[in-house]
Design a protein around this motif. Structure first.
Motif, PDB file in Angstrom:
ATOM      1  N   ASN A 195     -23.789 -39.022 -12.353  1.00  0.00           N
ATOM      2  CA  ASN A 195     -22.501 -39.669 -11.596  1.00  0.00           C
ATOM      3  C   ASN A 195     -22.826 -40.789 -10.513  1.00  0.00           C
ATOM      4  OD1 ASN A 195     -23.241 -38.422  -8.911  1.00  0.00           O
ATOM      5  ND2 ASN A 195     -22.188 -36.503  -9.334  1.00  0.00           N
ATOM      6  N   ASP A 294      -9.012 -37.141  -4.673  1.00  0.00           N
ATOM      7  CA  ASP A 294      -9.495 -35.859  -4.629  1.00  0.00           C
ATOM      8  C   ASP A 294     -10.637 -35.610  -3.939  1.00  0.00           C
ATOM      9  OD1 ASP A 294      -7.233 -34.024  -4.949  1.00  0.00           O
ATOM     10  OD2 ASP A 294      -7.380 -34.594  -7.289  1.00  0.00           O
ATOM     11  N   ASN A 295     -11.739 -36.512  -3.925  1.00  0.00           N
ATOM     12  CA  ASN A 295     -13.159 -36.442  -3.449  1.00  0.00           C
ATOM     13  C   ASN A 295     -12.999 -36.817  -1.817  1.00  0.00           C
ATOM     14  OD1 ASN A 295     -14.923 -36.022  -5.978  1.00  0.00           O
ATOM     15  ND2 ASN A 295     -13.806 -37.886  -6.722  1.00  0.00           N
ATOM     16  N   ARG A 309     -20.921 -32.944   1.780  1.00  0.00           N
ATOM     17  CA  ARG A 309     -21.003 -33.414   0.351  1.00  0.00           C
ATOM     18  C   ARG A 309     -21.209 -32.272  -0.484  1.00  0.00           C
ATOM     19  NH1 ARG A 309     -26.121 -35.444  -2.558  1.00  0.00           N
ATOM     20  NH2 ARG A 309     -24.305 -34.906  -3.952  1.00  0.00           N
ATOM     21  N   ASN A 310     -21.354 -31.032   0.163  1.00  0.00           N
ATOM     22  CA  ASN A 310     -21.465 -29.886  -0.833  1.00  0.00           C
ATOM     23  C   ASN A 310     -20.154 -29.502  -1.350  1.00  0.00           C
ATOM     24  OD1 ASN A 310     -24.336 -29.583  -0.300  1.00  0.00           O
ATOM     25  ND2 ASN A 310     -23.385 -29.062   1.789  1.00  0.00           N
ATOM     26  N   ARG A 311     -19.903 -30.124  -2.412  1.00  0.00           N
ATOM     27  CA  ARG A 311     -18.620 -29.696  -3.135  1.00  0.00           C
ATOM     28  C   ARG A 311     -18.519 -30.031  -4.433  1.00  0.00           C
ATOM     29  NH1 ARG A 311     -14.342 -32.443   0.431  1.00  0.00           N
ATOM     30  NH2 ARG A 311     -15.699 -32.075   2.039  1.00  0.00           N
ATOM     31  N   GLU A 312     -17.619 -29.851  -5.239  1.00  0.00           N
ATOM     32  CA  GLU A 312     -17.376 -30.339  -6.655  1.00  0.00           C
ATOM     33  C   GLU A 312     -17.063 -31.694  -6.525  1.00  0.00           C
ATOM     34  OE1 GLU A 312     -15.197 -29.069 -10.657  1.00  0.00           O
ATOM     35  OE2 GLU A 312     -15.031 -27.810  -8.882  1.00  0.00           O
ATOM     36  N   PHE A 313     -17.788 -32.533  -7.467  1.00  0.00           N
ATOM     37  CA  PHE A 313     -17.375 -33.820  -7.694  1.00  0.00           C
ATOM     38  C   PHE A 313     -16.187 -33.849  -8.756  1.00  0.00           C
ATOM     39  CE2 PHE A 313     -18.098 -38.075  -9.762  1.00  0.00           C
ATOM     40  CZ  PHE A 313     -18.527 -38.806  -8.748  1.00  0.00           C
ATOM     41  N   VAL A 314     -15.321 -34.682  -8.279  1.00  0.00           N
ATOM     42  CA  VAL A 314     -14.021 -34.661  -9.359  1.00  0.00           C
ATOM     43  C   VAL A 314     -13.861 -35.995  -9.814  1.00  0.00           C
ATOM     44  CG1 VAL A 314     -11.476 -34.254  -9.225  1.00  0.00           C
ATOM     45  CG2 VAL A 314     -12.950 -33.339  -7.486  1.00  0.00           C
ATOM     46  N   THR A 316     -11.558 -38.711 -11.181  1.00  0.00           N
ATOM     47  CA  THR A 316     -10.069 -38.965 -10.904  1.00  0.00           C
ATOM     48  C   THR A 316      -9.732 -40.171 -11.707  1.00  0.00           C
ATOM     49  OG1 THR A 316     -10.398 -40.322  -9.161  1.00  0.00           O
ATOM     50  CG2 THR A 316     -10.433 -38.105  -8.637  1.00  0.00           C
ATOM     51  N   ASP A 322     -14.311 -42.319  -6.302  1.00  0.00           N
ATOM     52  CA  ASP A 322     -15.199 -41.079  -6.746  1.00  0.00           C
ATOM     53  C   ASP A 322     -16.420 -41.021  -6.169  1.00  0.00           C
ATOM     54  OD1 ASP A 322     -12.985 -40.291  -7.896  1.00  0.00           O
ATOM     55  OD2 ASP A 322     -13.659 -40.447 -10.329  1.00  0.00           O
ATOM     56  N   LEU A 324     -19.148 -39.063  -3.077  1.00  0.00           N
ATOM     57  CA  LEU A 324     -19.129 -38.055  -2.026  1.00  0.00           C
ATOM     58  C   LEU A 324     -20.350 -38.444  -0.864  1.00  0.00           C
ATOM     59  CD1 LEU A 324     -19.372 -34.676  -4.140  1.00  0.00           C
ATOM     60  CD2 LEU A 324     -17.383 -35.953  -2.939  1.00  0.00           C
TER      61      LEU A 324
END
Ligand SMILES: *Cc1c(COP(=O)(O)O)cnc(C)c1O
Length: 495
Positions: A195, A294-295, A309-314, A316, A322, A324
């Protein structure tokens, strides 16, 4: 007064503007920040009587203090010419109770052109001033729009080469087509299997590779960055906020000194940071409204004081946001830490390690000028449809994130100040998402059928940037894994 540039990560000797532009990133991995933000030295009324190029000069001369008047004016002349499809450069459209500052009239129809049409000239001028003989190799990670705008800016520019890495499955079809059809012997476009953050991290690693830098120097090359971390991109972005205010004043929409708000659809935090700098130069801006998709790392950061930043990369429909890791936020962190490089370095190390950091209450208190919120995919699509149906104006997905967040801001605060929304891309760049938002019946059409349909609907002629790629051959088809980026660079430079 001379403005010097410090690194956000150490107390090393400051550098001149031209040196900061050449380097892109400081040797310690930090970003360059001006020692102080200069105040505008022309009144708002005087600025209101100027055209874009004149305003750009008035702003940039205050930051790039080691450029002569002649040098700077020459860069500005070369940048803001007929590459833009309007003499206004950044026209303003009033629609549905807001002022849309259209930053997409340059050659690649996204706001990145505002800075990337001038960066090559600033860079070449900087090289000349610093007696650099090496060929300058631009290394860039892109979430879609920077890549093409940088390619367009640097293609064929003597003494430069440019390598662009983009996430193979993370950009719109039109964005990809724009990049892979790029002409010019000095250009290379590579899709990476990862990504945007992977691409950006890879580029940062190549930049900080001292061994590679030494080898390159021996062969007559040196890296520079066209990413939004380069101060030579940030400074030209300040100009259009000043110009926007001047336009409103000239058109009698506001009185001199009246406070306006600014909404910016945000990814890497470069565009909104430029608005923050404009405010600090004395431009009467009230709130800086930071709009995320959503990011929504930035929304969470502004509401909690923790950047995580520890989350799902979405993925969009607003791919250029997009992201993080918002690189330019580091400049704000450094500032609210009291220009404390050690404190900033500690937080950035935590971001690199655990992927998060928390700012102190004292730092948080300095973020009062910012308001953060986000728009979901459904809210973004609904906003495109509503603004089209109510006002006959078609906006792109990124701008729609901003427009949706602006509605939330008004509902939350009841603030009625006049507001400028940074319109960062032409709807033609994200045609399918835009048309789908207006009516799902368009889904069966091909990309270019949609382009023609959008042209009818919006009553806007198809931009040149789109016409160009209808039939253009693909000239770049290279792909690589994230850990092979350095090899690709070596291969291109034959080292
Ligand atoms: C790059 C980009 C953004 C995000 O800008 P940042 O300066 O990275 O915050 C928003 N919209 C579009 C269309 C872009 O190309």
């Amino acid at each position: 007064m001379e403005v010097l540039y410090y690194s956000t990560r150490s107390k090393s000797e400051p550098v001149k503007a031209s040196e900061a532009i050449l380097k892109g990133l400081s040797d310690d991995g930090g970003l360059f920040v001006p020692a102080q933000i200069p105040a505008l030295d022309k009144s708002l009324k005087e600025l209101a009587a100027m055209d874009y190029k004149q305003v750009a000069y008035e702003v940039m001369k205050l930051f790039l203090t080691d450029f002569t008047e002649e040098e700077l004016k020459s860069c500005i002349e070369k940048a803001y010419d007929e590459k833009f499809d309007t003499e206004e450069i950044a026209p303003m459209v009033e629609a549905c109770g807001a002022y849309y500052l259209e930053l997409f009239h340059g050659s690649t129809i996204a706001f990145k052109d505002m800075a990337l049409s001038i960066l090559p000239h600033l860079l070449i001028t900087s090289a000349r001033k610093n007696k650099i003989q090496n060929k300058i190799v631009i290394l860039t990670a892109t979430s879609g729009d920077t890549g093409k705008a940088a390619l367009a800016g640097f293609a064929g520019v003597e003494g430069t080469g440019i390598i662009v890495f983009y996430p193979k499955d993370g950009v719109s079809p039109i964005q990809e087509k724009q990049m892979v059809t790029q002409k010019g012997d000095n250009t290379l476009v590579v899709g990476i299997h990862g990504n945007f953050d992977d691409a950006q991290t890879g580029v940062k690693m190549i930049f900080s590779d001292k061994e590679l830098a030494k080898e390159m120097d021996e062969k007559g090359f040196q890296f520079s960055s066209a990413n939004s971390i380069n101060i030579g991109r940030l400074v030209p972005q300040i100009c259009y906020y000043v110009y926007a205010y001047a336009t409103l004043l000239k058109e009698g929409k506001i009185s001199e000194g009246e406070t306006i708000n600014v909404v910016v659809p945000t990814g890497n935090f470069g565009n909104i940071l430029a608005a923050f700098y404009a405010k600090n130069m004395g431009l009467p801006i009230g709130k800086l409204i930071c709009a995320s998709n959503d990011n929504k790392v930035l929304y969470d950061f502004f509401s909690t004081g923790t950047y995580d930043r520890n989350r799902e990369f979405v993925l969009t429909t607003s791919p250029s946001m997009d992201i993080l890791i918002s690189s330019n936020l580091e400049r704000l962190i450094y500032r609210i830490a009291g220009n404390d490089a050690d404190k900033n370095k500690e937080l950035m190390a935590a971001l690199g390690g655990q992927g998060k950091y928390e700012i102190t209450e004292e730092m948080k208190a300095q973020l009062v000028d910012f308001y953060g919120n986000y728009a979901s995919e459904a809210e973004t699509a609904k906003t495109i449809k509503k603004i089209y149906e109510d006002c006959g104006y078609v906006i792109d997905t990124h701008t729609a994130v901003a427009a949706a967040v602006y509605e939330k801001y008004k509902a939350d605060t009841k603030d009625t100040a006049k507001t400028v929304i940074a319109s960062t891309a032409s709807p033609f760049k994200f045609t399918r998402s835009v048309m789908n938002a207006i009516d799902t019946k368009y889904d069966t059409m091909s990309d270019f059928e949609l382009v023609d349909e959008l042209s009818k609907l919006a009553n806007v002629t198809v931009p040149q940037a789109i016409e160009e790629i209808r039939t253009a051959p693909v000239l770049h088809d290279k792909q690589c894994d994230v850990d092979k980026m350095k090899d690709v660079v070596r291969e291109f430079l034959h080292i």
